[in-house]
Design a protein around this motif. Structure first.
Motif, PDB file in Angstrom:
ATOM      1  N   VAL A   1     -29.017 -49.085 -61.439  1.00 27.07           N
ATOM      2  CA  VAL A   1     -27.638 -49.329 -60.988  1.00 27.07           C
ATOM      3  C   VAL A   1     -27.458 -48.748 -59.567  1.00 27.07           C
ATOM      4  N   PHE A   2     -28.042 -47.603 -59.331  1.00 28.51           N
ATOM      5  CA  PHE A   2     -28.049 -47.008 -57.982  1.00 28.51           C
ATOM      6  C   PHE A   2     -28.664 -48.024 -56.996  1.00 28.51           C
ATOM      7  N   ALA A   3     -29.796 -48.619 -57.389  1.00 28.15           N
ATOM      8  CA  ALA A   3     -30.474 -49.585 -56.509  1.00 28.15           C
ATOM      9  C   ALA A   3     -29.615 -50.815 -56.242  1.00 28.15           C
TER      10      ALA A   3
ATOM     11  N   GLY B   1     -28.498 -29.640 -55.163  1.00 28.11           N
ATOM     12  CA  GLY B   1     -29.290 -29.454 -53.943  1.00 28.11           C
ATOM     13  C   GLY B   1     -29.405 -30.752 -53.161  1.00 28.11           C
ATOM     14  N   HIS B   2     -29.554 -30.589 -51.878  1.00 27.21           N
ATOM     15  CA  HIS B   2     -29.698 -31.762 -51.005  1.00 27.21           C
ATOM     16  C   HIS B   2     -30.314 -31.321 -49.691  1.00 27.21           C
ATOM     17  N   ARG B   3     -31.157 -32.170 -49.138  1.00 31.42           N
ATOM     18  CA  ARG B   3     -31.785 -31.842 -47.863  1.00 31.42           C
ATOM     19  C   ARG B   3     -30.747 -31.682 -46.750  1.00 31.42           C
ATOM     20  N   VAL B   4     -29.661 -32.452 -46.802  1.00 29.41           N
ATOM     21  CA  VAL B   4     -28.695 -32.467 -45.695  1.00 29.41           C
ATOM     22  C   VAL B   4     -27.430 -31.655 -46.005  1.00 29.41           C
TER      23      VAL B   4
ATOM     24  N   LEU C   1     -33.583 -21.459 -66.625  1.00 28.34           N
ATOM     25  CA  LEU C   1     -34.231 -22.422 -65.720  1.00 28.34           C
ATOM     26  C   LEU C   1     -34.471 -21.791 -64.340  1.00 28.34           C
ATOM     27  N   LEU C   2     -33.467 -21.091 -63.840  1.00 29.50           N
ATOM     28  CA  LEU C   2     -33.618 -20.462 -62.516  1.00 29.50           C
ATOM     29  C   LEU C   2     -34.641 -19.324 -62.571  1.00 29.50           C
ATOM     30  N   ALA C   3     -34.671 -18.589 -63.699  1.00 27.53           N
ATOM     31  CA  ALA C   3     -35.653 -17.499 -63.833  1.00 27.53           C
ATOM     32  C   ALA C   3     -37.071 -18.055 -63.787  1.00 27.53           C
TER      33      ALA C   3
ATOM     34  N   GLY D   1     -38.263 -41.974 -57.855  1.00 26.39           N
ATOM     35  CA  GLY D   1     -38.735 -40.611 -58.127  1.00 26.39           C
ATOM     36  C   GLY D   1     -37.623 -39.630 -58.469  1.00 26.39           C
ATOM     37  N   PRO D   2     -37.931 -38.612 -59.306  1.00 25.18           N
ATOM     38  CA  PRO D   2     -36.903 -37.668 -59.740  1.00 25.18           C
ATOM     39  C   PRO D   2     -36.344 -36.774 -58.633  1.00 25.18           C
ATOM     40  N   LEU D   3     -37.006 -36.689 -57.487  1.00 23.78           N
ATOM     41  CA  LEU D   3     -36.408 -35.918 -56.390  1.00 23.78           C
ATOM     42  C   LEU D   3     -35.392 -36.753 -55.620  1.00 23.78           C
ATOM     43  N   HIS D   4     -35.339 -38.070 -55.904  1.00 25.73           N
ATOM     44  CA  HIS D   4     -34.402 -38.955 -55.187  1.00 25.73           C
ATOM     45  C   HIS D   4     -33.478 -39.567 -56.235  1.00 25.73           C
ATOM     46  N   GLY D   5     -33.429 -40.883 -56.372  1.00 24.25           N
ATOM     47  CA  GLY D   5     -32.450 -41.500 -57.278  1.00 24.25           C
ATOM     48  C   GLY D   5     -32.700 -41.218 -58.740  1.00 24.25           C
TER      49      GLY D   5
ATOM     50  N   LYS E   1     -37.907 -20.498 -62.008  1.00 22.61           N
ATOM     51  CA  LYS E   1     -38.008 -21.138 -60.680  1.00 22.61           C
ATOM     52  C   LYS E   1     -38.085 -22.651 -60.805  1.00 22.61           C
ATOM     53  N   ARG E   2     -37.401 -23.155 -61.854  1.00 15.23           N
ATOM     54  CA  ARG E   2     -37.324 -24.623 -61.976  1.00 15.23           C
ATOM     55  C   ARG E   2     -36.050 -25.101 -61.315  1.00 15.23           C
ATOM     56  N   LYS E   3     -36.026 -26.419 -61.003  1.00 12.56           N
ATOM     57  CA  LYS E   3     -34.852 -26.948 -60.298  1.00 12.56           C
ATOM     58  C   LYS E   3     -33.846 -27.540 -61.267  1.00 12.56           C
ATOM     59  N   LEU E   4     -32.611 -27.360 -60.904  1.00 13.02           N
ATOM     60  CA  LEU E   4     -31.503 -27.914 -61.664  1.00 13.02           C
ATOM     61  C   LEU E   4     -31.298 -29.343 -61.158  1.00 13.02           C
ATOM     62  N   MET E   5     -31.478 -30.321 -62.044  1.00 12.58           N
ATOM     63  CA  MET E   5     -31.375 -31.715 -61.590  1.00 12.58           C
ATOM     64  C   MET E   5     -29.920 -32.052 -61.225  1.00 12.58           C
ATOM     65  N   GLY E   6     -29.766 -32.824 -60.144  1.00 13.01           N
ATOM     66  CA  GLY E   6     -28.423 -33.174 -59.693  1.00 13.01           C
ATOM     67  C   GLY E   6     -27.814 -32.118 -58.789  1.00 13.01           C
TER      68      GLY E   6
ATOM     69  N   PRO F   1     -27.231 -22.518 -50.537  1.00  9.49           N
ATOM     70  CA  PRO F   1     -26.401 -23.725 -50.374  1.00  9.49           C
ATOM     71  C   PRO F   1     -26.828 -24.843 -51.320  1.00  9.49           C
ATOM     72  N   ILE F   2     -26.697 -24.581 -52.612  1.00 13.79           N
ATOM     73  CA  ILE F   2     -27.145 -25.573 -53.601  1.00 13.79           C
ATOM     74  C   ILE F   2     -25.959 -25.937 -54.495  1.00 13.79           C
ATOM     75  N   TYR F   3     -25.484 -27.152 -54.325  1.00 16.68           N
ATOM     76  CA  TYR F   3     -24.284 -27.620 -55.020  1.00 16.68           C
ATOM     77  C   TYR F   3     -24.575 -28.981 -55.649  1.00 16.68           C
ATOM     78  N   PRO F   4     -23.663 -29.487 -56.484  1.00 17.09           N
ATOM     79  CA  PRO F   4     -23.898 -30.805 -57.085  1.00 17.09           C
ATOM     80  C   PRO F   4     -24.065 -31.886 -56.017  1.00 17.09           C
ATOM     81  N   ASN F   5     -25.017 -32.783 -56.259  1.00 15.07           N
ATOM     82  CA  ASN F   5     -25.184 -33.951 -55.381  1.00 15.07           C
ATOM     83  C   ASN F   5     -24.696 -35.203 -56.119  1.00 15.07           C
ATOM     84  N   VAL F   6     -24.886 -36.346 -55.503  1.00  9.35           N
ATOM     85  CA  VAL F   6     -24.345 -37.605 -56.037  1.00  9.35           C
ATOM     86  C   VAL F   6     -24.830 -37.891 -57.451  1.00  9.35           C
ATOM     87  N   ASP F   7     -26.011 -37.373 -57.790  1.00 11.04           N
ATOM     88  CA  ASP F   7     -26.588 -37.686 -59.097  1.00 11.04           C
ATOM     89  C   ASP F   7     -26.002 -36.852 -60.234  1.00 11.04           C
TER      90      ASP F   7
HETATM   91  N1  ACO Z   1     -32.095 -26.095 -58.352  1.00  2.39           N
HETATM   92  C1  ACO Z   1     -32.506 -24.836 -58.071  1.00  2.39           C
HETATM   93  N2  ACO Z   1     -32.987 -24.468 -56.869  1.00  2.39           N
HETATM   94  C2  ACO Z   1     -33.027 -25.415 -55.920  1.00  2.39           C
HETATM   95  C3  ACO Z   1     -32.591 -26.742 -56.134  1.00  2.39           C
HETATM   96  C4  ACO Z   1     -32.110 -27.057 -57.402  1.00  2.39           C
HETATM   97  N3  ACO Z   1     -31.701 -28.292 -57.697  1.00  2.39           N
HETATM   98  N4  ACO Z   1     -32.753 -27.452 -55.010  1.00  2.39           N
HETATM   99  C5  ACO Z   1     -33.264 -26.614 -54.103  1.00  2.39           C
HETATM  100  N5  ACO Z   1     -33.437 -25.386 -54.644  1.00  2.39           N
HETATM  101  C6  ACO Z   1     -33.998 -24.204 -54.006  1.00  2.39           C
HETATM  102  C7  ACO Z   1     -35.524 -24.271 -54.006  1.00  2.39           C
HETATM  103  O1  ACO Z   1     -36.088 -23.712 -55.170  1.00  2.39           O
HETATM  104  C8  ACO Z   1     -35.851 -23.500 -52.753  1.00  2.39           C
HETATM  105  O2  ACO Z   1     -35.684 -22.128 -53.036  1.00  2.39           O
HETATM  106  P1  ACO Z   1     -36.601 -21.017 -52.294  1.00  2.39           P
HETATM  107  O3  ACO Z   1     -36.238 -21.117 -50.840  1.00  2.39           O
HETATM  108  O4  ACO Z   1     -36.195 -19.739 -52.946  1.00  2.39           O
HETATM  109  O5  ACO Z   1     -38.015 -21.412 -52.577  1.00  2.39           O
HETATM  110  C9  ACO Z   1     -34.733 -23.892 -51.808  1.00  2.39           C
HETATM  111  O6  ACO Z   1     -33.611 -24.219 -52.637  1.00  2.39           O
HETATM  112  C10 ACO Z   1     -35.078 -25.083 -50.934  1.00  2.39           C
HETATM  113  O7  ACO Z   1     -35.481 -26.162 -51.794  1.00  2.39           O
HETATM  114  P2  ACO Z   1     -36.354 -27.386 -51.317  1.00  2.39           P
HETATM  115  O8  ACO Z   1     -36.765 -28.182 -52.507  1.00  2.39           O
HETATM  116  O9  ACO Z   1     -37.441 -26.923 -50.403  1.00  2.39           O
HETATM  117  O10 ACO Z   1     -35.312 -28.141 -50.407  1.00  2.39           O
HETATM  118  P3  ACO Z   1     -35.272 -29.677 -50.052  1.00  2.39           P
HETATM  119  O11 ACO Z   1     -34.390 -29.833 -48.911  1.00  2.39           O
HETATM  120  O12 ACO Z   1     -36.643 -30.243 -49.977  1.00  2.39           O
HETATM  121  O13 ACO Z   1     -34.577 -30.196 -51.419  1.00  2.39           O
HETATM  122  C11 ACO Z   1     -34.025 -31.770 -53.010  1.00  2.39           C
HETATM  123  C12 ACO Z   1     -33.841 -31.296 -51.576  1.00  2.39           C
HETATM  124  C13 ACO Z   1     -35.424 -32.370 -53.182  1.00  2.39           C
HETATM  125  C14 ACO Z   1     -32.974 -32.819 -53.301  1.00  2.39           C
HETATM  126  C15 ACO Z   1     -33.873 -30.560 -53.981  1.00  2.39           C
HETATM  127  O14 ACO Z   1     -32.613 -29.966 -53.834  1.00  2.39           O
HETATM  128  C16 ACO Z   1     -34.114 -30.965 -55.430  1.00  2.39           C
HETATM  129  O15 ACO Z   1     -35.269 -31.090 -55.858  1.00  2.39           O
HETATM  130  N6  ACO Z   1     -33.002 -31.189 -56.222  1.00  2.39           N
HETATM  131  C17 ACO Z   1     -33.138 -31.609 -57.584  1.00  2.39           C
HETATM  132  C18 ACO Z   1     -33.404 -33.117 -57.667  1.00  2.39           C
HETATM  133  C19 ACO Z   1     -32.179 -33.932 -57.285  1.00  2.39           C
HETATM  134  O16 ACO Z   1     -31.082 -33.688 -57.734  1.00  2.39           O
HETATM  135  N7  ACO Z   1     -32.413 -34.971 -56.475  1.00  2.39           N
HETATM  136  C20 ACO Z   1     -31.376 -35.903 -56.038  1.00  2.39           C
HETATM  137  C21 ACO Z   1     -31.026 -35.673 -54.577  1.00  2.39           C
HETATM  138  S1  ACO Z   1     -29.721 -36.767 -54.074  1.00  2.39           S
HETATM  139  C22 ACO Z   1     -30.489 -38.219 -53.900  1.00  2.39           C
HETATM  140  O17 ACO Z   1     -31.625 -38.317 -53.515  1.00  2.39           O
HETATM  141  C23 ACO Z   1     -29.773 -39.452 -54.248  1.00  2.39           C
END
Ligand code: ACO
Length: 377
Positions: free
Chosen positions: A334-336, A259-262, A248-250, A218-222, A252-257, A308-314
């Motif tokens: 390849v990740f798998a 953010g991270h839960r941890v 993209l931010l305006a 899934g696109p939220l993970h690998g 409210k879309r997410k920037l791929m790569g 606290p949204i910075y580049p992740n491993v992807d």
């Molecule tokens: N770009 C912009 N805003 C973001 C991003 C992003 N990539 N990630 C989080 N935010 C914002 C959300 O919009 C939200 O804002 P709000 O509080 O104003 O509504 C806030 O940060 C919290 O975001 P959540 O999605 O609720 O946080 P969660 O801990 O569930 O997110 C996740 C983790 C799913 C990885 C998220 O950061 C995301 O979707 N990132 C993009 C996909 C991605 O790169 N995934 C790979 C993760 S690493 C891995 O799995 C190997």
């Protein structure tokens, strides 16, 4: 007993584990207590896989035996190749990988997961065969024959050879090996959790890994790494980064790569990967994608200031894979290939103190509704 509902189980421990640890505030990731930076600089993917599986660094003889066992089990049965040939060329390689891994379980049943010897060989086969499956599908779908593995090549070199048919460049194969180390394990993420839930039913390890592959896709993970490269291509050049990220931010879309839960700071794997990019592009020529990525990181840090949204491993991995000739939809496979080591380490742990996962739910539906016959609806 009522519990607070935590969407996404955020912050809820799902298992006790000694495989790896993340300090999301400081940006530290350790496998069995050893920092990933040190492993990337000094270890190899196969040695790291052993470390994850068995808890410590191998002795010379343990390592030689494991490397020999993995090398000898890289081949896949012709019926697995036939199965892959039957899959649609337009399908996603993660689906092909999941189907082939699930099918492996029919050839190597290994149903008795109480047998430690059996489990060792299952782990060896899975680590050994995933790259062969990924390379076979990548070649077959473009009309090329798949190439048998070469026993004289190391793990990463052999994968690049099976994929491209070329003797790999030493810098690129060492970089791929480091990337595999960085992707090998990451505590209780979605795919690892999916795997241990399946493991807790005492299903065979091929089914466990097939479950994890499904969750990783899934696109939220690998799957994010594939989308990152597409995004960087859409941006095209560094000068377009600001309007793209702002737009993209305006919306409210997410920037791929990002953010991270941890992690609440830059993912330490992204930092190492960025260093690898610098090394590789210095030796093998610049990548326009990398220049765009650096600018996207700079602009995003500015526009997301306070969050606290910075580049992740992807974020940086796909740029390196692109340079190695790996197609974008093969980044997650390849990740798998790497993460299977972590999944199997958690599988071993789960089996040691197994309890079937059977969580609760908060029922929000109705009760005592009358059944209305079809003729009256
Ligand atoms: N770009 C912009 N805003 C973001 C991003 C992003 N990539 N990630 C989080 N935010 C914002 C959300 O919009 C939200 O804002 P709000 O509080 O104003 O509504 C806030 O940060 C919290 O975001 P959540 O999605 O609720 O946080 P969660 O801990 O569930 O997110 C996740 C983790 C799913 C990885 C998220 O950061 C995301 O979707 N990132 C993009 C996909 C991605 O790169 N995934 C790979 C993760 S690493 C891995 O799995 C190997």
């Amino acid at each position: 007993m009522p519990h607070d509902f935590m969407p996404g189980l955020a912050g809820v421990p799902a298992a006790k584990s000694a495989v790896s640890d993340v300090d999301g505030g400081r940006g530290v990731l350790e496998y069995r207590g050893i920092g990933i930076e040190e492993l990337c600089a000094k270890s190899s993917f196969l040695e790291t896989a052993w470390l994850l599986l068995f808890g410590g660094l191998p002795t010379r003889s343990d390592f030689d035996r494991f490397a020999r066992d993995v090398t000898r089990h890289r081949r896949i049965k012709y019926r697995i190749v036939e199965l892959i040939k039957c899959l649609p060329d337009q399908g996603h390689p993660m689906d092909a990988l999941q189907a082939a891994v699930a099918a492996l379980g029919m050839f190597y049943p290994g149903r008795n997961v109480a047998d430690a010897d059996n489990n060792y060989w299952s782990a060896v086969r899975l680590i050994a065969k995933l790259p062969t499956i990924v390379a076979a599908y990548a070649r077959l779908r473009r009309g090329d024959d798949c190439l048998p593995p070469r026993d004289d090549l190391g793990f990463a070199d052999n994968f690049l050879y099976m994929l491209t048919g070329q003797a790999p460049d030493d810098v690129l194969s060492r970089t791929l090996d480091a990337c595999l180390i960085l992707h090998a394990e990451h505590t209780m993420n979605a795919s690892t959790f999916a795997g241990i839930v399946t493991a807790s039913t005492l299903a065979d390890p091929y089914t466990v890994v097939a479950s994890s592959i499904g969750a990783l896709k899934g696109p939220l993970h690998g799957g994010a790494n594939e989308e990152v490269v597409q995004m960087l291509r859409d941006i095209g050049e560094p000068g377009n980064a600001r309007p793209y990220v702002a737009g993209l931010l305006a919306e409210k879309r997410k920037l791929m790569g990002f953010g991270h839960r941890v992690y609440k700071v830059k993912d330490p794997r992204a930092t190492v990967l960025q260093g690898l990019c610098e090394q590789v592009f210095r030796k093998c020529g610049a990548s326009p994608l990398y220049e765009v990525a650096v600018e996207v990181e700079r602009i995003s840090t500015e526009l997301l200031a306070g969050k606290p949204i910075y580049p992740n491993v992807d974020f940086y991995s796909g740029i390196l894979y692109d340079k190695m000739g790996i197609e974008a939809d093969c980044f997650t496979p390849v990740f798998a290939m790497a993460r299977v080591a972590g999944w199997l380490a958690h599988w071993f742990e789960q089996l040691r103190e197994n309890k079937l996962y059977r969580p609760d739910q908060i029922y929000e539906g109705e009760h005592n509704r009358p059944y209305v016959p079809l003729s009256q609806r």
